[in-house]
Write an enzyme that holds these catalytic residues in place. Structure first.
Site, PDB file in Angstrom:
ATOM      1  N   ASP A 230      45.348  14.555  67.484  1.00  0.00           N
ATOM      2  CA  ASP A 230      44.869  15.852  66.472  1.00  0.00           C
ATOM      3  C   ASP A 230      45.470  15.462  65.106  1.00  0.00           C
ATOM      4  O   ASP A 230      46.556  14.575  65.058  1.00  0.00           O
ATOM      5  CB  ASP A 230      45.559  17.045  67.056  1.00  0.00           C
TER       6      ASP A 230
HETATM    7  C1  BGC Z   1      43.239  21.161  64.471  1.00  0.00           C
HETATM    8  C2  BGC Z   1      42.183  20.336  65.144  1.00  0.00           C
HETATM    9  C3  BGC Z   1      41.274  19.919  64.033  1.00  0.00           C
HETATM   10  C4  BGC Z   1      41.964  18.995  63.108  1.00  0.00           C
HETATM   11  C5  BGC Z   1      41.160  18.578  61.798  1.00  0.00           C
HETATM   12  C6  BGC Z   1      44.183  20.421  63.469  1.00  0.00           C
HETATM   13  O1  BGC Z   1      45.002  21.110  62.873  1.00  0.00           O
HETATM   14  O2  BGC Z   1      44.042  21.434  65.704  1.00  0.00           O
HETATM   15  O3  BGC Z   1      41.329  21.185  65.918  1.00  0.00           O
HETATM   16  O4  BGC Z   1      39.851  19.438  64.598  1.00  0.00           O
HETATM   17  O5  BGC Z   1      42.989  19.646  62.531  1.00  0.00           O
HETATM   18  O6  BGC Z   1      40.863  19.807  61.166  1.00  0.00           O
END
Ligand code: BGC
Length: 782
Positions: A230
């Site tokens: 993530d």
């Molecule tokens: C979120 C993800 C997301 C990623 C990119 C993260 O903070 O938890 O779900 O895809 O950011 O934006």
């Protein structure tokens, strides 16, 4: 055997390492001299969020317009696998037309607790339903040649301290609940990419957790795709790589690439691990790029808007309809009250925020529909606070109408990525309004917006409740169609609505304190708890009404499937979602009273009857046996129950099953409370016994010095710089809220939960590790 052996053999160690993290915020690293292009990964999950200009994680810079489909919490109520496939395909097409290789979704974490700030982005409290829906959405997205990216693997159950919290969960709950949906998603959906979660699971960060990654994802489920962290979720890059996490996002300005190079040079990391990781990534890059290079199709945004309306219609849930007050008749005079009628809340906040091509609102749609609408009143201030004139004007209008439609809901500030909800209530001013309306009028229909379960103290006093959830950009039109009866509602709840928050099994333990989050309730979450412990609920799992009625008959059971007939006995065509629950009649293991093991959605004209079949899936009768580290089936009688909801079982029969009867370690005397589903006051000893180890202290030591894996939020316990940094973030949040930017305000909370280790990485090395060491030293002075 490496597929891209020839290219890899041409690469220098530094080049290989550089591919293991992003080239920038949304793209992988290109290596031009070898013809390796960069690909784009972007959110997801209910539409395309491609930032046009400069990338940021706060959402300050808008993304290009795209169709905003209903989020997962809404779509899940459709229980409609074809719909999920369709929505996935539509989103995939938009992504492909914008040259996006990986769409970051679907999100399928299990809804452990109704307060999780991100529940709107997840499907259900049930892993079977979540997993099946996710698998079909993945298939839909990938049918366009790009990659889906199910997330967040795994046990991302709370937003509070999400980047550092250690989710402590016993192996059986892990397997039966938190991983089972991912298993379906991976084995059936075959995603080309998968995202790990920020949190730790039983002491190890998810992306470096060898049990989750090597033993389960790769060895048991034979996952063949790429694993991405993530955004900012990497802790120790080398450990992550060893566990099988090929791609770190976003770019760290080369900081962690150097760590990989050093590890290979020192012998800590074998270069073959790096080669295999590069090989997987190259496969994703070349496969998706091939499709994108051939993509010429223009997206018909009007067609996509119609699909968004269709998806919303199929997903809204008619919770109550006393005396058949809905659908409304055109001759009735109708007052429309409530801010949400004109300003719909149609999606959640955070990284999934789509910039819609347009948004339908219920007021426009209803007032132009031929209905006798006599007026609109706002009724309450959206973000709380009492304004008597708004309420009094609403009461005045209400008295002149035959029927009142009251639009209530959770606002943008009450549920968002990055922070959990404080309670399950609507804002006081909304509750006060509806309570006063019920004193002056008998015919009230409440129309709700929101992405997670709420308490409804008004439920008994109003005639009807239509839950629009978060309807996406077509939600207003979908509400019109259901309210007028142009569409017969067919959605059913994918989560239980408890009477009050205190009834929830994890309520005493949620959210976890700053160090760990203990899942003392184990396997008893959602209906698995309410149904077993016989706790009355407001609306049960699987509940949803229609404008017609269905009769179930002629249950037949074989060892492969169950079949039965459903007849539409009303006067309107409609769809029914029939659910199959299985109950072990005499188990020696503690188990939920019954569990969802299949479902089918069927369309029937008035008076039509159909025989339907539900297959008995592979884990229909099993439980996860931690003694043998595998699934076991106990021999004995099982009851197969077919129902219209978990509390409305229409047909049932028993069946004898010959199982493996493997030995297990569950002992009624040792786990007495678990056998009784009495999980509200599990003590340390009982929990540790179930876990099989003594977990770390759940509370965070406020006096301890802050280190790299502590967060800006924890600066609040310090007196000097730590507190200042924390206050800056909090003030930024308040300021953005005050200037009317609640969505950006929520996104600032991302920074609050950020561990210090991410600051050098996110700043691309502009804040060096040495500078960060000094900052931490200063923070720890006071
Ligand atoms: C979120 C993800 C997301 C990623 C990119 C993260 O903070 O938890 O779900 O895809 O950011 O934006």
């Amino acid at each position: 055997m490496l597929k891209y052996k020839d290219i890899i053999s041409e690469m220098t160690l530094e080049e290989k390492a550089s591919m293991m993290s992003g080239g920038n915020f949304w793209n992988t690293t290109a290596i031009d001299r070898l013809g390796i292009p960069s690909i784009m990964l972007t959110d997801g999950p209910h539409g395309l969020r491609k930032q046009g200009g400069k990338a940021d994680h706060i959402g300050l810079n808008k993304s290009i317009p795209a169709t905003c489909f209903p989020p997962a919490a809404t779509l899940a109520n459709s229980w409609d696998l074809e719909l999920l496939d369709d929505v996935g395909r539509y989103i995939g097409k938009e992504a492909a037309s914008e040259q996006v290789s990986v769409l970051l979704g679907p999100g399928l974490n299990i809804k452990r607790n109704p307060l999780c700030g991100r529940n709107f982005e997840y499907f259900s409290e049930d892993p079977y339903l979540s997993g099946k829906l996710a698998a079909y959405m993945i298939k839909g997205i990938q049918s366009t040649g790009i990659s889906a990216c199910p997330k967040h693997y795994a046990v991302n159950s709370q937003e509070h301290m999400r980047m550092t919290i250690d989710e402590v969960v016993d192996e059986r709950a892990l397997r039966e609940l938190y991983l089972e949906g991912f298993r379906y998603a991976v084995e059936e959906g075959k995603p080309k990419t998968l995202m790990t979660s920020y949190n730790k699971v039983n002491s190890q960060y998810a992306n470096e957790n060898t049990h989750l990654m090597q033993e389960i994802l790769y060895d048991e489920w034979n996952y063949e795709g790429v694993v991405v962290t993530d955004w900012g979720g990497n802790n120790d890059r080398v450990k992550g790589l060893l566990a099988g996490n090929q791609l770190e996002m976003p770019s760290t300005g080369g900081i962690t690439d150097k760590e990989i190079v050093d590890a290979v040079r020192s012998g800590e990391l074998s270069e073959s691990v790096l080669d295999e990781s590069v090989d997987r990534l190259l496969n994703l890059i070349f496969e998706t790029r091939k499709t994108l290079n051939e993509t010429t199709e223009e997206v018909d945004m009007e067609k996509h808007h119609s699909k968004a309306i269709d998806a919303a219609r199929r997903s809204m849930v008619l919770l109550k309809n006393e005396g058949g007050i809905l659908p409304l008749q055109s001759e009735q005079s109708v007052a429309i009250i409530g801010d949400f009628a004109k300003n719909p809340r149609y999606q959640g906040a955070g990284s999934s925020l789509i910039n819609p091509t347009k948004v339908d609102n219920a007021w426009d749609q209803l007032s132009q529909s031929g209905l006798t609408v006599i007026g609109y009143e706002q009724g309450f201030k959206r973000f709380g606070g009492r304004i008597n004139t708004l309420k009094n004007n609403a009461l005045k209008l209400a008295k002149q109408a035959d029927v009142i439609l009251v639009f209530l809901g959770l606002d943008e500030g009450s549920e968002a990525e990055g922070s959990d909800r404080e309670n399950m209530r609507l804002r006081e001013n909304q509750l006060e309004l509806v309570s006063e309306l019920t004193k002056v009028h008998e015919y009230i229909v409440v129309v709700l917006s929101g992405g997670s379960a709420i308490e409804m103290p008004f439920a008994k006093n109003v005639k009807a409740i239509l839950h629009g959830y978060l309807g996406g950009q077509g939600g207003g039109s979908a509400l019109r169609d259901i309210i007028l009866g142009n569409y017969n509602p067919s959605g059913k709840l994918a989560e239980t609505y408890p009477l009050k928050y205190e009834d929830v099994s994890s309520a005493p333990y949620y959210p976890g304190l700053e160090a760990t989050s203990e899942h003392r309730e184990s396997i008893y979450i959602g209906y698995r708890y309410f149904d077993t412990k016989k706790i009355p609920v407001l609306f049960p799992f699987g509940h949803g009404l229609s404008y017609t009625e269905f009769h179930y008959d002629a249950l037949k059971i074989t060892d492969q499937f169950v079949s039965f007939t459903i007849k539409n006995i009303g006067s309107k065509a409609g769809e029914e979602i029939a659910q199959l629950y299985i109950k072990a009649l005499a188990s020696t293991v503690f188990r939920p009273n019954k569990e969802l093991k299949g479902f089918i959605k069927v369309y029937l004209e008035a008076n039509e009857s159909k025989e339907v079949t539900i297959d008995l899936g592979e884990h229909a009768f099993s439980y996860y046996n931690t003694l043998i580290n595998g699934w076991s089936v106990e021999s004995g009688s099982y009851e197969l129950q077919v129902g219209s909801s978990i509390d409305d079982i229409r047909l049932s029969d028993t069946m004898e099953i010959k199982g493996d009867d493997a030995e297990h370690s569950y002992d009624q005397a040792l786990h007495e409370k678990y056998y009784a589903a009495d999980v509200h006051n599990i003590n340390d000893q009982e929990f540790h016994q179930l876990l099989g180890y003594t977990p770390p202290n759940p509370s965070w030591d406020r006096k301890k010095k802050l280190g790299y894996n502590d967060t800006i939020a924890q600066g609040r316990y310090k007196k000097g710089l730590g507190k200042v940094l924390y206050l800056i973030v909090i003030l930024a949040n308040k300021f953005l809220f005050l200037i009317g930017k609640p969505l950006q305000a929520n996104n600032v909370m991302f920074i609050k939960n950020m561990p210090f280790r991410q600051i050098p990485r996110f700043s691309q090395g502009k804040i060096s590790k040495r500078m960060m060491d000094r900052v931490l030293k200063l923070i720890n002075l006071w």
